[in-house]
Design an enzyme around this catalytic site. Structure first.
Site, short mmCIF file in Angstrom:
data_model
loop_
_atom_site.label_atom_id
_atom_site.label_comp_id
_atom_site.label_asym_id
_atom_site.label_seq_id
_atom_site.Cartn_x
_atom_site.Cartn_y
_atom_site.Cartn_z
N GLY A 182 0.55 -3.69 4.29
CA GLY A 182 1.62 -3.22 3.40
C GLY A 182 2.99 -3.66 3.86
O GLY A 182 3.40 -3.35 4.96
N SER A 183 3.73 -4.39 3.02
CA SER A 183 4.96 -4.99 3.51
C SER A 183 5.75 -5.62 2.36
O SER A 183 5.53 -5.30 1.20
CB SER A 183 4.62 -6.05 4.57
#
Length: 226
Positions: A182-183
């Site tokens: 997640g980014s």
């Protein structure tokens, strides 16, 4: 078409093998439910580190999407961190279910790779841009355009992988790294870039065309110079 040599990102194999080994040990010990959970976790980790084949656009001046996810920013800003100029900015948020392998938007030579430690706020928040850990690549295209690709860690993401080094020549759509769990990826482009993508669109790394870039940087006509 750019074919993947492996269906998974190399960085994922240690995690996959560890989860699979743990599930096997639990099964040997006769712990059926934990073993099943371990097997499910192994499947999810393998899914997260997937590296699918992508068909690159044939358009020669295409700006190729660097990340899978959702476009959350399309703007024109004054960038005083990477290019030190007025630029067009595109931000793409990757949730935990997106492919996390990042690709080069435009063919070019890497000028600089800057890795900066920081915090781990949710990557879709504005303060993540200024305070989160990031890795920024500044590149120059064969036509002397300068642009930057910035990998930004998120709330869960705690590891940025960048395989590119200063002096490397990278091709449009080529894999250069990934961010775990997640980014966000920010793209800083010259004002001459024509952006076609819009906020809210779902995009795919190596396939979606974000816009186009003129053959050469804009120049000031001689007669207009005082």
């Amino acid at each position: 078409m750019q074919k993947a040599e492996l269906p998974l990102a190399p960085e994922g194999y240690p995690f996959i093998f560890f989860c699979a080994f743990a599930a096997l040990v639990l099964a040997v010990l006769g712990l059926a439910v934990p073993a099943l959970l371990g097997l499910l976790l192994t499947g999810f980790v393998a899914y997260f580190f997937r590296d699918p084949v992508r068909v690159l656009p044939e358009q020669p001046d295409a700006i190729v999407c660097p990340a899978d996810g959702k476009v959350i920013v399309v703007d024109e800003i004054d960038d005083d961190r990477f290019l030190h100029a007025r630029v067009r900015k595109i931000s793409i948020f990757m949730n935990v279910f997106n492919v996390h392998v990042n690709r080069t938007p435009l063919t070019g030579t890497v000028e600089r790779v800057l890795l900066s430690p920081g915090k781990f706020y949710s990557a879709d928040k504005d303060k993540a841009v200024l305070q989160n850990e990031f890795c920024a690549l500044t590149l120059t295209t064969p036509n002397k355009h300068r642009y930057a690709v910035v990998q930004i860690a998120g709330l869960i993401a705690r590891r940025i992988v960048c395989r590119a080094e200063a002096g490397d020549r990278v091709l449009s759509g080529e894999r250069f790294g990934m961010i775990r769990f997640g980014s966000r990826v920010d793209l800083y482009l010259p004002l001459s870039a024509q952006i076609t993508v819009k906020i809210g669109e779902k995009v795919r790394a190596g396939e979606t065309v974000l816009g186009s870039l003129a053959a050469a940087p804009e120049t000031v006509p001689e007669e207009s110079v005082a």
